[in-house]
Design an enzyme around this catalytic site. Sequence first.
Site, PDB file in Angstrom:
ATOM      1  N   LYS A  65       0.838  -1.210   0.000  1.00 20.74           N
ATOM      2  CA  LYS A  65       0.000   0.000   0.000  1.00 20.74           C
ATOM      3  C   LYS A  65       0.875   1.263   0.000  1.00 20.74           C
ATOM      4  O   LYS A  65       0.675   2.179  -0.781  1.00 20.74           O
ATOM      5  CB  LYS A  65      -0.943  -0.002   1.215  1.00 20.74           C
ATOM      6  CG  LYS A  65      -1.846  -1.229   1.288  1.00 20.74           C
ATOM      7  CD  LYS A  65      -2.764  -1.190   2.492  1.00 20.74           C
ATOM      8  CE  LYS A  65      -2.072  -1.260   3.836  1.00 20.74           C
ATOM      9  NZ  LYS A  65      -1.388  -2.554   4.106  1.00 20.74           N
ATOM     10  N   ARG A 105      -9.746   0.421   8.753  1.00 20.34           N
ATOM     11  CA  ARG A 105      -9.371  -0.960   9.074  1.00 20.34           C
ATOM     12  C   ARG A 105     -10.486  -1.693   9.812  1.00 20.34           C
ATOM     13  O   ARG A 105     -10.312  -2.875  10.139  1.00 20.34           O
ATOM     14  CB  ARG A 105      -8.129  -0.943   9.963  1.00 20.34           C
ATOM     15  CG  ARG A 105      -6.808  -1.149   9.207  1.00 20.34           C
ATOM     16  CD  ARG A 105      -5.723  -0.920  10.212  1.00 20.34           C
ATOM     17  NE  ARG A 105      -4.499  -1.615  10.018  1.00 20.34           N
ATOM     18  CZ  ARG A 105      -3.396  -1.067   9.515  1.00 20.34           C
ATOM     19  NH1 ARG A 105      -3.403   0.163   9.050  1.00 20.34           N
ATOM     20  NH2 ARG A 105      -2.287  -1.755   9.487  1.00 20.34           N
ATOM     21  N   ARG A 128      11.600  -5.549   4.842  1.00 22.58           N
ATOM     22  CA  ARG A 128      11.269  -4.125   4.646  1.00 22.58           C
ATOM     23  C   ARG A 128      12.172  -3.199   5.466  1.00 22.58           C
ATOM     24  O   ARG A 128      12.433  -3.439   6.637  1.00 22.58           O
ATOM     25  CB  ARG A 128       9.814  -3.886   5.052  1.00 22.58           C
ATOM     26  CG  ARG A 128       9.479  -2.393   5.158  1.00 22.58           C
ATOM     27  CD  ARG A 128       8.021  -2.114   5.130  1.00 22.58           C
ATOM     28  NE  ARG A 128       7.268  -2.677   6.223  1.00 22.58           N
ATOM     29  CZ  ARG A 128       5.941  -2.639   6.316  1.00 22.58           C
ATOM     30  NH1 ARG A 128       5.226  -2.065   5.361  1.00 22.58           N
ATOM     31  NH2 ARG A 128       5.322  -3.172   7.330  1.00 22.58           N
ATOM     32  N   ARG A 133      11.058  -1.193  11.104  1.00 19.99           N
ATOM     33  CA  ARG A 133       9.972  -0.934  12.045  1.00 19.99           C
ATOM     34  C   ARG A 133      10.010  -1.911  13.209  1.00 19.99           C
ATOM     35  O   ARG A 133      10.281  -3.090  13.023  1.00 19.99           O
ATOM     36  CB  ARG A 133       8.624  -1.031  11.325  1.00 19.99           C
ATOM     37  CG  ARG A 133       8.277   0.234  10.583  1.00 19.99           C
ATOM     38  CD  ARG A 133       7.114   0.080   9.667  1.00 19.99           C
ATOM     39  NE  ARG A 133       5.955  -0.570  10.265  1.00 19.99           N
ATOM     40  CZ  ARG A 133       4.790  -0.669   9.667  1.00 19.99           C
ATOM     41  NH1 ARG A 133       4.621  -0.136   8.460  1.00 19.99           N
ATOM     42  NH2 ARG A 133       3.783  -1.274  10.242  1.00 19.99           N
ATOM     43  N   ARG A 171      -0.867  -9.018  13.566  1.00 14.97           N
ATOM     44  CA  ARG A 171      -1.374  -8.044  12.583  1.00 14.97           C
ATOM     45  C   ARG A 171      -2.194  -8.750  11.500  1.00 14.97           C
ATOM     46  O   ARG A 171      -3.209  -8.228  11.049  1.00 14.97           O
ATOM     47  CB  ARG A 171      -0.211  -7.262  11.964  1.00 14.97           C
ATOM     48  CG  ARG A 171       0.335  -6.209  12.922  1.00 14.97           C
ATOM     49  CD  ARG A 171       1.793  -5.903  12.677  1.00 14.97           C
ATOM     50  NE  ARG A 171       2.035  -5.188  11.450  1.00 14.97           N
ATOM     51  CZ  ARG A 171       3.227  -5.131  10.841  1.00 14.97           C
ATOM     52  NH1 ARG A 171       4.257  -5.792  11.355  1.00 14.97           N
ATOM     53  NH2 ARG A 171       3.380  -4.442   9.749  1.00 14.97           N
TER      54      ARG A 171
HETATM   55  P1  ADP Z   1       2.200  -1.908   3.200  1.00 10.62           P
HETATM   56  O1  ADP Z   1       2.228  -0.401   3.166  1.00 10.62           O
HETATM   57  O2  ADP Z   1       0.980  -2.484   2.544  1.00 10.62           O
HETATM   58  O3  ADP Z   1       2.428  -2.485   4.564  1.00 10.62           O
HETATM   59  P2  ADP Z   1       4.768  -1.668   1.808  1.00 10.62           P
HETATM   60  O4  ADP Z   1       4.475  -0.774   0.645  1.00 10.62           O
HETATM   61  O5  ADP Z   1       5.506  -1.085   2.952  1.00 10.62           O
HETATM   62  O6  ADP Z   1       3.428  -2.417   2.291  1.00 10.62           O
HETATM   63  O7  ADP Z   1       5.570  -2.940   1.214  1.00 10.62           O
HETATM   64  C1  ADP Z   1       6.055  -3.972   2.082  1.00 10.62           C
HETATM   65  C2  ADP Z   1       7.422  -4.468   1.547  1.00 10.62           C
HETATM   66  O8  ADP Z   1       7.210  -5.143   0.300  1.00 10.62           O
HETATM   67  C3  ADP Z   1       8.421  -3.348   1.265  1.00 10.62           C
HETATM   68  O9  ADP Z   1       9.716  -3.795   1.644  1.00 10.62           O
HETATM   69  C4  ADP Z   1       8.319  -3.119  -0.244  1.00 10.62           C
HETATM   70  O10 ADP Z   1       9.559  -2.682  -0.792  1.00 10.62           O
HETATM   71  C5  ADP Z   1       7.951  -4.516  -0.750  1.00 10.62           C
HETATM   72  N1  ADP Z   1       7.052  -4.480  -1.915  1.00 10.62           N
HETATM   73  C6  ADP Z   1       6.005  -3.642  -2.127  1.00 10.62           C
HETATM   74  N2  ADP Z   1       5.384  -3.925  -3.287  1.00 10.62           N
HETATM   75  C7  ADP Z   1       6.039  -4.987  -3.824  1.00 10.62           C
HETATM   76  C8  ADP Z   1       5.873  -5.761  -5.023  1.00 10.62           C
HETATM   77  N3  ADP Z   1       4.879  -5.509  -5.895  1.00 10.62           N
HETATM   78  N4  ADP Z   1       6.737  -6.782  -5.238  1.00 10.62           N
HETATM   79  C9  ADP Z   1       7.732  -7.054  -4.370  1.00 10.62           C
HETATM   80  N5  ADP Z   1       7.949  -6.366  -3.217  1.00 10.62           N
HETATM   81  C10 ADP Z   1       7.121  -5.347  -2.943  1.00 10.62           C
HETATM   82  P1  AMP Z   2       0.639   0.334   9.191  1.00  7.60           P
HETATM   83  O1  AMP Z   2       1.743   1.337   9.067  1.00  7.60           O
HETATM   84  O2  AMP Z   2      -0.544   0.670   8.335  1.00  7.60           O
HETATM   85  O3  AMP Z   2       1.140  -1.081   8.971  1.00  7.60           O
HETATM   86  O4  AMP Z   2       0.115   0.411  10.695  1.00  7.60           O
HETATM   87  C1  AMP Z   2       0.971   0.119  11.786  1.00  7.60           C
HETATM   88  C2  AMP Z   2       0.159  -0.038  13.066  1.00  7.60           C
HETATM   89  O5  AMP Z   2      -0.517   1.199  13.360  1.00  7.60           O
HETATM   90  C3  AMP Z   2      -0.956  -1.085  13.015  1.00  7.60           C
HETATM   91  O6  AMP Z   2      -0.486  -2.401  13.290  1.00  7.60           O
HETATM   92  C4  AMP Z   2      -1.904  -0.552  14.100  1.00  7.60           C
HETATM   93  O7  AMP Z   2      -1.405  -0.820  15.402  1.00  7.60           O
HETATM   94  C5  AMP Z   2      -1.814   0.961  13.893  1.00  7.60           C
HETATM   95  N1  AMP Z   2      -2.812   1.453  12.907  1.00  7.60           N
HETATM   96  C6  AMP Z   2      -2.551   2.048  11.709  1.00  7.60           C
HETATM   97  N2  AMP Z   2      -3.684   2.385  11.082  1.00  7.60           N
HETATM   98  C7  AMP Z   2      -4.712   1.971  11.877  1.00  7.60           C
HETATM   99  C8  AMP Z   2      -6.131   2.003  11.768  1.00  7.60           C
HETATM  100  N3  AMP Z   2      -6.742   2.532  10.705  1.00  7.60           N
HETATM  101  N4  AMP Z   2      -6.862   1.491  12.802  1.00  7.60           N
HETATM  102  C9  AMP Z   2      -6.267   0.976  13.889  1.00  7.60           C
HETATM  103  N5  AMP Z   2      -4.936   0.872  14.051  1.00  7.60           N
HETATM  104  C10 AMP Z   2      -4.149   1.385  13.052  1.00  7.60           C
END
Ligand code: ADP
Ligand code: AMP
Length: 219
Positions: free
Chosen positions: A14, A88, A127, A161, A172
């Site tokens: 995302k 969420r 990541r 993270r 999660r």
């Molecule tokens: P989210 O925001 O949904 O938690 P991220 O955008 O942070 O996901 O992506 C999670 C990990 O996967 C990151 O290390 C990113 O570089 C990698 N990633 C994202 N999209 C792809 C893809 N299409 N193919 C391979 N790796 C990806």
């Molecule tokens: P994310 O960066 O989206 O992976 O979110 C990291 C953490 O933040 C999650 O595991 C939750 O603890 C909290 N969080 C982020 N967005 C929300 C949401 N919309 N509702 C509740 N908790 C959230």
Amino acid sequence: MTDIILLGPPGAGKGTQAQRLVARRGMVQLSTGDMLREARTSGTAMGRTVAAVMDRGDLVTDEIVIGLIEENLQSGKGGGFIFDGFPRTLAQADALGALLERSGRRLDAVIEMQVDDAALVKRIAGRFTCGDCGEVYHDDTRPTARPGICDKCGSANLQRRADDNAESLKIRLMEYYKKTAPLIGYYYAKGVLHPVDGLAAVDDVAKSIADVLDRPRAT
Ligand code: ADP
Ligand code: AMP
């Protein structure tokens, strides 16, 4: 004005896709995860309240995240919002609908990023992000060109993270399936759901999203 939700489990891509939409379409990314992490870093009372909950992998309360989104919508910042990691829960989805309506905005599309669990584990394990500009990287699939230096802003402040560990990911994912996955049916019923293959390469996922956004919509 196009407002969209990027919906998908942790690690679905995302944030990666949101950053592209910001760079290429001038949209505004509203990531509740980023807002909460910022509140923690700046040491606000709310940041202290949510820290342990986030590290464990649980969701923070609806009240807190809805408040954050409301503040940002009221700030009048830009147009074309990308809701990343929000909503969420069904309560958050209802609240977002009401907030958008009140501001005269409309949700154009919900992009459901489909990725299987095994891939999510690998994505989360590799990541890392730039602590200064937020650029997202991966050890295997998107390393930095120069080790330890952000490609985008040149910072050496690359971070992992606290919640990107196997134990927290398990919680999660469970939270996602129990509380967030029902939103897929919710938005399908509203006629705005667009599934995309999140397992494809980053450029191909971006293309699928662009196809959805560029498709003519009923007014
Ligand atoms: P989210 O925001 O949904 O938690 P991220 O955008 O942070 O996901 O992506 C999670 C990990 O996967 C990151 O290390 C990113 O570089 C990698 N990633 C994202 N999209 C792809 C893809 N299409 N193919 C391979 N790796 C990806
Ligand atoms: P994310 O960066 O989206 O992976 O979110 C990291 C953490 O933040 C999650 O595991 C939750 O603890 C909290 N969080 C982020 N967005 C929300 C949401 N919309 N509702 C509740 N908790 C959230």
